[in-house]
Design an enzyme around this catalytic site. Structure first.
Site, PDB file in Angstrom:
ATOM      1  N   SER A 157       0.830  -1.215   0.000  1.00 31.73           N
ATOM      2  CA  SER A 157       0.000   0.000   0.000  1.00 31.73           C
ATOM      3  C   SER A 157       0.852   1.247   0.000  1.00 31.73           C
ATOM      4  CB  SER A 157      -0.854   0.063   1.270  1.00 31.73           C
ATOM      5  OG  SER A 157      -1.849  -0.896   1.240  1.00 31.73           O
TER       6      SER A 157
ATOM      7  N   HIS B  48      -3.093   1.178  -4.793  1.00 29.18           N
ATOM      8  CA  HIS B  48      -2.682  -0.058  -5.464  1.00 29.18           C
ATOM      9  C   HIS B  48      -2.984   0.098  -6.954  1.00 29.18           C
ATOM     10  CE1 HIS B  48      -1.935  -2.942  -2.093  1.00 29.18           C
ATOM     11  NE2 HIS B  48      -2.507  -1.945  -1.447  1.00 29.18           N
TER      12      HIS B  48
ATOM     13  N   HIS C 257      -6.216  -8.775  -1.918  1.00 30.92           N
ATOM     14  CA  HIS C 257      -6.313  -9.112  -0.488  1.00 30.92           C
ATOM     15  C   HIS C 257      -7.564  -9.944  -0.237  1.00 30.92           C
ATOM     16  CE1 HIS C 257      -4.113  -5.230  -0.685  1.00 30.92           C
ATOM     17  NE2 HIS C 257      -3.399  -5.730   0.297  1.00 30.92           N
TER      18      HIS C 257
ATOM     19  N   TYR D  43      -9.412  -9.624   2.257  1.00 28.72           N
ATOM     20  CA  TYR D  43     -10.481  -8.754   2.804  1.00 28.72           C
ATOM     21  C   TYR D  43     -11.277  -8.048   1.709  1.00 28.72           C
ATOM     22  CZ  TYR D  43      -7.155  -4.861   2.249  1.00 28.72           C
ATOM     23  OH  TYR D  43      -6.267  -3.965   1.736  1.00 28.72           O
ATOM     24  N   GLU D  44     -10.770  -8.073   0.472  1.00 25.58           N
ATOM     25  CA  GLU D  44     -11.550  -7.518  -0.643  1.00 25.58           C
ATOM     26  C   GLU D  44     -12.562  -8.544  -1.158  1.00 25.58           C
ATOM     27  OE1 GLU D  44      -8.925  -4.963  -3.483  1.00 25.58           O
ATOM     28  OE2 GLU D  44      -7.595  -6.417  -2.542  1.00 25.58           O
TER      29      GLU D  44
ATOM     30  N   ALA E 126       2.934  -2.241   4.070  1.00 22.92           N
ATOM     31  CA  ALA E 126       2.752  -1.224   5.105  1.00 22.92           C
ATOM     32  C   ALA E 126       2.232  -1.964   6.332  1.00 22.92           C
ATOM     33  CB  ALA E 126       1.741  -0.188   4.634  1.00 22.92           C
TER      34      ALA E 126
ATOM     35  N   MET F 284      -2.101  -6.724   6.825  1.00 17.37           N
ATOM     36  CA  MET F 284      -3.181  -7.518   6.224  1.00 17.37           C
ATOM     37  C   MET F 284      -2.772  -8.195   4.916  1.00 17.37           C
ATOM     38  SD  MET F 284      -6.193  -4.700   6.753  1.00 17.37           S
ATOM     39  CE  MET F 284      -6.335  -3.736   8.259  1.00 17.37           C
ATOM     40  N   SER F 285      -1.474  -8.383   4.724  1.00 20.16           N
ATOM     41  CA  SER F 285      -1.036  -9.003   3.461  1.00 20.16           C
ATOM     42  C   SER F 285       0.106  -9.969   3.736  1.00 20.16           C
ATOM     43  CB  SER F 285      -0.587  -7.909   2.477  1.00 20.16           C
ATOM     44  OG  SER F 285       0.591  -7.289   2.948  1.00 20.16           O
TER      45      SER F 285
ATOM     46  N   ASN G 107       2.315   3.481  11.035  1.00 18.36           N
ATOM     47  CA  ASN G 107       1.563   4.007  12.187  1.00 18.36           C
ATOM     48  C   ASN G 107       1.870   3.139  13.396  1.00 18.36           C
ATOM     49  OD1 ASN G 107      -0.201   2.079  10.393  1.00 18.36           O
ATOM     50  ND2 ASN G 107      -0.938   1.816  12.489  1.00 18.36           N
TER      51      ASN G 107
ATOM     52  N   HIS H  74      -6.743   4.795   6.675  1.00 19.35           N
ATOM     53  CA  HIS H  74      -6.004   4.334   5.492  1.00 19.35           C
ATOM     54  C   HIS H  74      -5.307   5.524   4.831  1.00 19.35           C
ATOM     55  CE1 HIS H  74      -4.868   1.739   2.205  1.00 19.35           C
ATOM     56  NE2 HIS H  74      -5.527   2.470   1.318  1.00 19.35           N
TER      57      HIS H  74
HETATM   58  N1  HPA Z   1      -2.936  -2.765  11.176  1.00 19.55           N
HETATM   59  C1  HPA Z   1      -3.118  -3.585  10.124  1.00 19.55           C
HETATM   60  N2  HPA Z   1      -2.664  -3.319   8.909  1.00 19.55           N
HETATM   61  C2  HPA Z   1      -1.978  -2.170   8.725  1.00 19.55           C
HETATM   62  C3  HPA Z   1      -1.754  -1.276   9.773  1.00 19.55           C
HETATM   63  C4  HPA Z   1      -2.265  -1.596  11.065  1.00 19.55           C
HETATM   64  O1  HPA Z   1      -2.102  -0.847  12.052  1.00 19.55           O
HETATM   65  N3  HPA Z   1      -1.046  -0.240   9.260  1.00 19.55           N
HETATM   66  C5  HPA Z   1      -0.835  -0.526   7.948  1.00 19.55           C
HETATM   67  N4  HPA Z   1      -1.404  -1.693   7.621  1.00 19.55           N
END
Ligand code: HPA
Length: 278
Positions: free
Chosen positions: A29, A60, A82, A84-85, A112, A209-210, A233, A245
């Site tokens: 991402s 993306h 993903h 989740y999509e 990320a 998440m990947s 983050n 996001h």
């Molecule tokens: N959690 C899950 N996925 C992420 C995060 C997070 O804090 N930051 C970037 N992708």
């Protein structure tokens, strides 16, 4: 080779022509800017590849990019699928199986991630030493696909030599590179603070998440993996700011250049090592 990847393989091989990439880069991402570092970049939109859905996410791009990086022909996957999509596991790992079918031996996966280890401030680069699969899915579940190993060994999901190389390149370039464990979750909601505390107890230094399914699929075909996480983050509950996001993407874009330089350095060193000059 698998039946699932065969139509995509035919199109991608025809597009590549005589080019023979031996390294693939998976861009996470907001990290698609890495593809801009390629010389002579040639783009193949996912819409032209059988079985590849379009990407639904801002950040993306949804294309393969072939070109030269660090003196070497590479293939970039700019845009992931993903779970989740709503994509099934077979789709999530279709690009990974394509890399294997193309004879690519090494894959650098970027992502990320949220920082769980308290010293991981936004902008930290983490080399993935190991992963914890908390997605409740495994891409190899189901009938054995020809070319896959039924019970792949996962005692070294990330390649020790590539990790050492990444640290050497980072050290030489004055880039701080941490080591840590990536905890992979399904998403798409970010974690709750209690879930982050759970992940911490389970040994995760970062959460995302990947990556998890791709690494399993790549190891099932013997490809060597290097994972590089950009901490965008602090994970939920570790800072006062709610997660968004948009903020993840802003940080990824801002700090992505350092990651891009590191990836280019790793690819160049791989090239030098194989050419016998390192
Ligand atoms: N959690 C899950 N996925 C992420 C995060 C997070 O804090 N930051 C970037 N992708």
């Amino acid at each position: 080779m698998t039946s699932g990847v065969t139509p995509a393989l035919a199109v991608v091989e025809a597009w590549l022509g005589g080019r023979r990439p031996s390294v693939a880069l998976v861009l996470g991402s907001g990290l698609g800017g890495l593809a801009d570092r390629l010389d002579g970049a040639d783009h193949l939109p996912y819409g032209r590849i059988p079985g590849f859905p379009g990407t639904t996410l801002p950040g993306h791009a949804g294309e393969l990019v072939a070109g030269m990086l660090g003196g070497r022909q590479v293939l970039c996957q700019s845009g992931r699928f993903h779970a989740y999509e709503g994509h099934g596991q077979a789709t999530v790992i279709l690009p990974s199986r394509l890399f294997a079918a193309l004879g690519i031996g090494q894959v650098i996966l970027t992502n990320a991630a949220g920082g769980i280890r308290r010293t991981f401030a936004p902008g930290t680069l983490m080399c993935v030493a190991d992963q914890v699969n908390l997605t409740w899915a495994n891409p190899l579940a189901g009938a054995l696909v020809p070319g896959d190993t039924r019970f792949p060994d996962m005692s070294a999901p990330f390649d020790a030599e590539l990790i050492a190389l990444a640290h050497r390149v980072a050290g030489a370039g004055g880039v701080a590179l941490e080591d840590g464990v990536y905890g992979g979750v399904m998403g798409p909601s970010y974690e709750t603070p209690a879930e982050v505390r759970m992940l911490e107890r389970l040994g995760a230094d970062a959460v995302g998440m990947s990556t998890i399914a791709e690494v399993i699929a790549l190891r099932a075909r013997g490809l060597r993996c290097l994972g590089l996480s950009l901490i965008t983050n602090r994970a939920a509950g570790l800072s006062l700011t709610p997660l968004s996001h948009a903020d993840v993407m802003t940080t990824a874009r801002a700090a992505g250049a350092a990651l891009g330089r590191l990836v280019e350095g790793v690819v160049a060193s791989l090239h030098a090592r194989e050419a016998g000059t390192l």
